[in-house]
Write a protein that holds these residues in place. Structure first.
Motif, PDB file in Angstrom:
ATOM      1  N   GLY A 136       0.812  -1.208   0.000  1.00 50.14           N
ATOM      2  CA  GLY A 136       0.000   0.000   0.000  1.00 50.14           C
ATOM      3  C   GLY A 136       0.846   1.259   0.000  1.00 50.14           C
ATOM      4  O   GLY A 136       2.001   1.256  -0.444  1.00 50.14           O
ATOM      5  N   GLY A 137       0.293   2.342   0.490  1.00 46.89           N
ATOM      6  CA  GLY A 137       1.016   3.605   0.506  1.00 46.89           C
ATOM      7  C   GLY A 137       0.199   4.697   1.162  1.00 46.89           C
ATOM      8  O   GLY A 137      -0.877   4.453   1.733  1.00 46.89           O
ATOM      9  N   GLU A 138       0.711   5.912   1.059  1.00 49.03           N
ATOM     10  CA  GLU A 138       0.086   7.065   1.706  1.00 49.03           C
ATOM     11  C   GLU A 138      -0.325   8.102   0.682  1.00 49.03           C
ATOM     12  O   GLU A 138       0.383   8.363  -0.291  1.00 49.03           O
ATOM     13  CB  GLU A 138       1.058   7.705   2.710  1.00 49.03           C
ATOM     14  CG  GLU A 138       0.474   8.932   3.411  1.00 49.03           C
ATOM     15  CD  GLU A 138       1.467   9.595   4.347  1.00 49.03           C
ATOM     16  OE1 GLU A 138       1.090  10.571   5.006  1.00 49.03           O
ATOM     17  OE2 GLU A 138       2.627   9.135   4.389  1.00 49.03           O
ATOM     18  N   VAL A 139      -1.484   8.696   0.908  1.00 53.48           N
ATOM     19  CA  VAL A 139      -1.947   9.846   0.121  1.00 53.48           C
ATOM     20  C   VAL A 139      -1.982  11.051   1.062  1.00 53.48           C
ATOM     21  O   VAL A 139      -2.564  10.974   2.151  1.00 53.48           O
ATOM     22  CB  VAL A 139      -3.345   9.598  -0.473  1.00 53.48           C
ATOM     23  CG1 VAL A 139      -3.857  10.868  -1.156  1.00 53.48           C
ATOM     24  CG2 VAL A 139      -3.310   8.453  -1.474  1.00 53.48           C
ATOM     25  N   ALA A 140      -1.354  12.126   0.633  1.00 54.24           N
ATOM     26  CA  ALA A 140      -1.298  13.324   1.470  1.00 54.24           C
ATOM     27  C   ALA A 140      -1.911  14.501   0.717  1.00 54.24           C
ATOM     28  O   ALA A 140      -1.614  14.732  -0.459  1.00 54.24           O
ATOM     29  CB  ALA A 140       0.152  13.653   1.848  1.00 54.24           C
ATOM     30  N   SER A 171      -0.160  14.359  -2.979  1.00 53.51           N
ATOM     31  CA  SER A 171       1.001  13.503  -3.223  1.00 53.51           C
ATOM     32  C   SER A 171       0.719  12.091  -2.766  1.00 53.51           C
ATOM     33  O   SER A 171      -0.162  11.857  -1.924  1.00 53.51           O
ATOM     34  CB  SER A 171       2.242  14.057  -2.518  1.00 53.51           C
ATOM     35  OG  SER A 171       2.042  14.106  -1.115  1.00 53.51           O
ATOM     36  N   ASP A 172       1.460  11.140  -3.316  1.00 55.02           N
ATOM     37  CA  ASP A 172       1.317   9.745  -2.905  1.00 55.02           C
ATOM     38  C   ASP A 172       2.673   9.065  -2.898  1.00 55.02           C
ATOM     39  O   ASP A 172       3.639   9.579  -3.469  1.00 55.02           O
ATOM     40  CB  ASP A 172       0.354   8.998  -3.838  1.00 55.02           C
ATOM     41  CG  ASP A 172       0.865   8.903  -5.268  1.00 55.02           C
ATOM     42  OD1 ASP A 172       1.811   8.134  -5.515  1.00 55.02           O
ATOM     43  OD2 ASP A 172       0.329   9.599  -6.148  1.00 55.02           O
ATOM     44  N   THR A 173       2.743   7.919  -2.258  1.00 63.04           N
ATOM     45  CA  THR A 173       3.976   7.125  -2.222  1.00 63.04           C
ATOM     46  C   THR A 173       3.793   5.868  -3.053  1.00 63.04           C
ATOM     47  O   THR A 173       4.240   4.783  -2.676  1.00 63.04           O
ATOM     48  CB  THR A 173       4.346   6.766  -0.771  1.00 63.04           C
ATOM     49  OG1 THR A 173       3.254   6.042  -0.188  1.00 63.04           O
ATOM     50  CG2 THR A 173       4.634   8.006   0.038  1.00 63.04           C
ATOM     51  N   GLY A 174       3.103   6.022  -4.174  1.00 60.22           N
ATOM     52  CA  GLY A 174       2.821   4.895  -5.044  1.00 60.22           C
ATOM     53  C   GLY A 174       3.967   4.562  -5.973  1.00 60.22           C
ATOM     54  O   GLY A 174       5.124   4.904  -5.719  1.00 60.22           O
ATOM     55  N   ILE A 175       3.630   3.915  -7.085  1.00 61.72           N
ATOM     56  CA  ILE A 175       4.670   3.402  -7.990  1.00 61.72           C
ATOM     57  C   ILE A 175       5.275   4.501  -8.844  1.00 61.72           C
ATOM     58  O   ILE A 175       6.344   4.320  -9.432  1.00 61.72           O
ATOM     59  CB  ILE A 175       4.103   2.297  -8.897  1.00 61.72           C
ATOM     60  CG1 ILE A 175       2.923   2.834  -9.726  1.00 61.72           C
ATOM     61  CG2 ILE A 175       3.671   1.096  -8.065  1.00 61.72           C
ATOM     62  CD1 ILE A 175       2.378   1.845 -10.730  1.00 61.72           C
ATOM     63  N   GLY A 176       4.599   5.655  -8.936  1.00 60.74           N
ATOM     64  CA  GLY A 176       5.124   6.736  -9.762  1.00 60.74           C
ATOM     65  C   GLY A 176       4.990   6.421 -11.240  1.00 60.74           C
ATOM     66  O   GLY A 176       4.480   5.379 -11.643  1.00 60.74           O
ATOM     67  N   ASN A 233       7.451  12.540  -6.413  1.00 60.70           N
ATOM     68  CA  ASN A 233       7.426  12.729  -4.965  1.00 60.70           C
ATOM     69  C   ASN A 233       8.660  12.069  -4.357  1.00 60.70           C
ATOM     70  O   ASN A 233       9.311  11.234  -4.980  1.00 60.70           O
ATOM     71  CB  ASN A 233       6.154  12.105  -4.388  1.00 60.70           C
ATOM     72  CG  ASN A 233       5.920  12.513  -2.950  1.00 60.70           C
ATOM     73  OD1 ASN A 233       6.350  13.576  -2.519  1.00 60.70           O
ATOM     74  ND2 ASN A 233       5.224  11.679  -2.199  1.00 60.70           N
ATOM     75  N   VAL A 234       8.984  12.435  -3.144  1.00 62.79           N
ATOM     76  CA  VAL A 234      10.126  11.860  -2.432  1.00 62.79           C
ATOM     77  C   VAL A 234       9.611  11.087  -1.228  1.00 62.79           C
ATOM     78  O   VAL A 234       8.802  11.610  -0.452  1.00 62.79           O
ATOM     79  CB  VAL A 234      11.098  12.974  -1.966  1.00 62.79           C
ATOM     80  CG1 VAL A 234      12.261  12.379  -1.178  1.00 62.79           C
ATOM     81  CG2 VAL A 234      11.629  13.761  -3.157  1.00 62.79           C
ATOM     82  N   PRO A 235       9.981   9.812  -1.035  1.00 60.17           N
ATOM     83  CA  PRO A 235      11.026   9.066  -1.761  1.00 60.17           C
ATOM     84  C   PRO A 235      10.554   8.442  -3.061  1.00 60.17           C
ATOM     85  O   PRO A 235      11.338   8.050  -3.894  1.00 60.17           O
ATOM     86  CB  PRO A 235      11.424   7.976  -0.758  1.00 60.17           C
ATOM     87  CG  PRO A 235      10.151   7.727   0.001  1.00 60.17           C
ATOM     88  CD  PRO A 235       9.464   9.047   0.112  1.00 60.17           C
TER      89      PRO A 235
END
Length: 360
Positions: free
Chosen positions: A291-295, A310-315, A349-351
């Motif tokens: 999973g990941g985070e949505v901000a 922003s998200d910490t997805g696959i990009g 997004n980072v990372p």
């Protein structure tokens, strides 16, 4: 996707077709200046006028050619500076700055013309006659940049007319959509109530989800009728949508909403955040096992409100392809551009993951 021709491409923000038109204009101006010099020379010469003299390459370079070549070379950086670097300045401010640009242009022209002519042993004006190397370049500067500003105004006017027509069409489509939407809500709400009533009491979570879904439809109906809503209403809608998504993803979906209370009364267009959040979940996080985070972050920056999802997805490597995978992101981009003059910026997004930003 249509390919871009060489004439449509840009160098330093200026289309090649515009360079070509200016070059042709300079060639015409140089030839007319050369013609004027040849005719004026008849007063000091007993030789009859000859058309062949007009096409003497050396005489052309010695007289008008070098003169207008230097003007052209000097014009390009001034053109780029006034119409690309300062394109967001008010017209009155740029015209005022021309009061400095003109003497700089004229001084550079006179100095370069003298130096190059001396090195190449070509003719150039000397003594009191040098006043013509001040008057003519200054006059030419005023005429050509006057034409440039008129052309810019024409382009802007054409864009405004096109945008006005598109907005009129969009308003008509929205009105039709709103009329159609009004036919459905009561039926949908009754269906939701029927489904909710049929759910056993021990499945209270399911009842809550149905109620949330009903609220989502109710907000969408409101959005079809309203130009603006409060930021708090928009965030409540997004939160209900995220609550439904959390029921599916459970702990795999983490959400951060960072919006100061002081700006939650601000008026924003409805349904402007949800498509971006949906894109982050659907195309960024859904395929990740962990999973990941949505901000969601909103800040006031001067007179504007800055939005960031922003998200910490696959990009994604090719950001332009994002507008080919669904209508939500594409519609939001067009809506921001055409109705609010705002740009939808997509970056890494980072990372990892994506960051989508815009300002209203």
């Amino acid at each position: 996707m249509t390919s871009t021709t060489w004439l449509e491409k840009r160098s330093f923000g200026i289309r090649h077709s515009e360079y070509l038109v200016v070059l042709i204009g300079y060639l015409m101006a140089a030839f007319l200046y050369h013609l004027a010099l040849e005719i004026s020379a008849l007063s000091f010469s007993e030789k009859p006028f000859s058309l062949l003299a007009l096409f003497d390459f050396y005489d052309f370079v010695d007289g008008a050619g070098l003169n207008y070549l230097i003007k052209l070379v000097l014009t390009v950086p001034f053109w780029w500076f006034f119409f690309r670097v300062l394109r967001h300045w008010k017209l009155s401010h740029r015209i005022t700055l021309h009061l400095i640009g003109m003497p700089v242009y004229v001084t550079l022209f006179a100095a370069l013309h003298k130096v190059i002519s001396t090195q190449l042993d070509l003719f150039y004006l000397q003594g009191y006659a040098m006043a013509w190397d001040i008057y003519i370049p200054a006059l030419f500067y005023g005429v050509q940049f006057g034409i440039f500003h008129a052309y810019e105004y024409y382009q802007q006017n054409q864009r405004d007319l096109k945008l006005k027509a598109e907005l009129k069409e969009a308003a008509l489509n929205s009105e039709l959509s709103a009329l159609k939407a009004q036919l459905n809500p009561h039926f949908l709400y009754n269906v939701f109530n029927t489904i909710s009533a049929s759910v056993p009491p021990e499945q209270e979570r399911t009842r809550e989800m149905i109620a949330q879904l009903s609220d989502l439809f109710r907000y969408q109906l409101k959005a079809s009728k309203s130009e603006l809503v409060s930021l708090q209403e928009e965030l409540d809608f997004v939160q209900k949508y995220l609550d439904l998504e959390k029921a599916r993803f459970e702990d795999r979906l983490r959400v951060t909403i960072d919006v100061p209370l002081a700006i939650r009364d601000a008026q924003v267009p409805p349904m402007i955040l949800q498509p971006l959040v949906e894109n982050s979940i659907k195309h960024g996080i859904a395929s990740l096992i962990e999973g990941g985070e949505v901000a969601i972050r909103v800040r006031r920056m001067g007179e504007k409100i800055q939005f960031e999802v922003s998200d910490t997805g696959i990009g994604v490597t090719d950001k332009t392809k994002l507008f080919d995978v669904g209508i939500g992101l594409t519609n939001t981009k067009l809506r921001l551009e055409k109705q609010y003059g705002s740009e939808l910026k997509i970056s890494d997004n980072v990372p990892r993951g994506l960051k989508i930003e815009f300002a209203l």
